[in-house]
Design an enzyme around this catalytic site. Structure first.
Site, short mmCIF file in Angstrom:
data_model
loop_
_atom_site.label_atom_id
_atom_site.label_comp_id
_atom_site.label_asym_id
_atom_site.label_seq_id
_atom_site.Cartn_x
_atom_site.Cartn_y
_atom_site.Cartn_z
CE LYS A 189 85.58 51.09 19.25
NZ LYS A 189 86.64 50.69 20.02
CD GLU A 264 73.28 48.84 28.51
OE1 GLU A 264 73.50 49.60 29.22
OE2 GLU A 264 73.97 47.86 28.33
CB CYS A 298 75.52 49.74 32.49
SG CYS A 298 74.84 48.10 31.94
CD GLU A 399 77.64 54.48 34.61
OE1 GLU A 399 77.06 53.19 34.67
OE2 GLU A 399 77.73 55.24 33.61
#
Length: 505
Positions: A189, A264, A298, A399
């Site tokens: 997906k 992750e 990331c 983040e």
């Protein structure tokens, strides 16, 4: 209906007005005939319509993958035959390199150079796993005379794979390549914002000779399609790349059927510049570390720590070079920073910058939305450097996922390590020093899965990629990844001449 494998290569046009899903080797519409729109972030214009899956579509994709795994021939192929198919996938991708790059730029808004590097690594991922699977084997263990124990690696089964929007092609390759190399079947997906190159990659897999049902792609919202994959009893493993909150949610849902799991997740990576560092190298590397891919990474090195004795010298060059970065047409080879993925993410980024200012921080450069000539309706944000921050501020703790870096001073090695580890994340990190002893000591103490020493790059095929703490678990892009897509079966046998009678009956 003909399968993709039966169609000629020229029919697999990449640029279309409508993209279907791929299930069991065929392009298919959603059962409900619904679609959604994907856009070009650099212009804000409609790029294409995409089939919008439902839970029923996930069911048929999992059924196809399950049948391919349980009753098909892919996992029974000799590894050298699977290897040849993976190399064929890479070969087709090389032949269509420029098309893949263009589509990636159009759907993600990233710069041409970034897309070129990421598509090339995607190709190399398939080549790497084509080689790695040939040497992936079990072991024979030493036991008392008369006993033989060996282990063998068997594919884990049907793998649900959910990937983010920031590296659409590369993340698809990171997931698909090791899974099918190991003999698994896949239900992928892609992110709804950037589904196009993942769809095309799935088609290329079939063109290269992957049997029907081995690779399937379903497109649609994560809240419905992603959850349906994670909760489906026919899925044996889930691999997810994305935010930490969603990763936690997936972990909870996957636990209900004890699925194998690879996560992750997010990061807030430290970048440490020691007093003896090569200033120019550290400046160039630090600019790449945060502004590459428009900061939408990331492992972006978004916390910059500079030794107090070189702080002024470093910052003068760092600000000057940042202000020289070129934003513009993503297809222009001279463009260095692409667009933000959409309006919502741009507002998130700007919200973080505003919160920093409210808390007393100083914006040295950037800190605002940008209008790019010829791309006025796109989503652009100036590369931003923020100082006068503390570890209590949101902009330091959370983040941001954009071209924003916070900068702080440190006075000694011990303090640098403490500051670097003062985070709930542990994905990437970077060290700049000419002293190998310093580099080694600090690398061993930083709580992160990746440590870059005098180098701005975080990953090549073969280098483990993954995090500590709330940045997830499991390693991708390496030989060890194959263990995440296989079960280890232990076979213990007796070959002695006398019958065993352990109870003495």
């Amino acid at each position: 209906m003909s399968t993709i494998k039966e169609e000629k290569m020229e029919k697999l046009n990449m640029k279309r007005e409508y993209y279907q899903m791929v299930i069991n080797g065929e392009r298919v519409d959603a059962l409900a005939k619904e679609t959604f729109t994907t856009y070009n972030p650099a212009t804000g214009e409609v790029l294409a319509q995409v089939a919008k899956a439902s839970k029923d579509d996930v069911n048929r994709a999992v059924e196809a993958a399950r049948n391919a795994f349980d009753n098909g021939k892919w996992r029974k192929f000799p590894v050298n035959k699977r290897s040849r198919v993976l190399n064929k996938i890479a070969s087709i991708m090389r032949a269509r390199f420029n098309e893949l790059v263009e589509l990636e730029v159009l759907n993600s808004g990233k710069s041409l150079s970034a897309a070129q590097g990421q598509v090339m690594q995607s190709i190399e991922d398939f080549e790497f796993y084509a080689a790695a699977i040939v040497g992936h084997r079990g072991e024979v263990n030493n036991l008392p005379y008369g006993f033989l124990n060996y282990t063998q690696k068997e594919p884990v089964g049907v793998c649900g794979q959910i990937i983010p929007w920031n590296y659409p092609m590369m993340m698809a390759a990171w997931k698909i390549a090791p899974a099918i190399a190991a003999g698994c079947s896949v239900v992928l997906k892609p992110a709804s914002l950037t589904p196009l190159t993942a769809i095309v990659l799935t088609e290329i897999c079939y063109e290269a000779g992957v049997p029907e049902g081995v690779v399937n792609v379903v497109t649609g919202p994560g809240a419905s399609v992603g959850d349906a994959i994670v909760e489906h009893p026919g899925v044996d493993k889930v691999a997810f790349t994305g935010s930490t909150p969603i990763g936690k949610d997936i972990m909870g849902k996957a636990s209900q059927t004890l699925k194998r799991l690879t996560l992750e997740l997010g990061g807030k990576s430290p970048n440490i510049v020691f007093e003896d560092a090569d200033i120019d190298a550290a400046v160039y590397g630090s600019i790449f570390g945060i502004f590459y891919n428009t900061g939408q990474s990331c492992e972006a090195r978004s916390r910059l720590y500079v030794h107090e004795n070189i702080y002024d010298q470093f910052m003068k060059k760092f600000v000057e070079k940042t202000q020289q970065l070129r934003l513009g047409n993503p297809m222009d080879p001279g463009t260095q920073v692409g667009s933000i993925i959409n309006r919502g993410q741009l507002e998130v980024i700007d919200g973080y910058v505003k919160s920093a200012i409210e808390e007393g921080a100083t914006v040295l450069t950037g800190g605002h939305e940008v209008t790019v000539e010829g791309f006025e309706n796109g989503y652009w944000y100036a590369p931003t450097i923020i100082t006068d921050v503390t570890h209590e501020m949101k902009v330091v703790k959370e983040e941001i996922f954009g071209p924003v870096v916070v900068v702080m001073k440190f006075s000694n090695e011990k303090e640098a390590i403490k500051l670097a580890n003062d985070t709930e994340f542990g994905l990437g990190s970077a060290i700049w020093t000419k002293d190998q002893g310093t580099a080694t000591r600090v690398a061993h103490q930083i709580q992160a899965g990746i440590v870059m020493v005098n180098c701005p790059f975080s990953a090549f095929p073969g280098t483990p990629f993954g995090g500590y703490k709330q940045s997830g678990f499991g390693r991708e892009l390496c030989i060890e990844t194959l263990d995440l897509y296989t079960e280890t079966k232990s076979v213990l046998s007796y070959y002695g001449g006398k019958p065993l009678n352990p109870l003495g009956v």
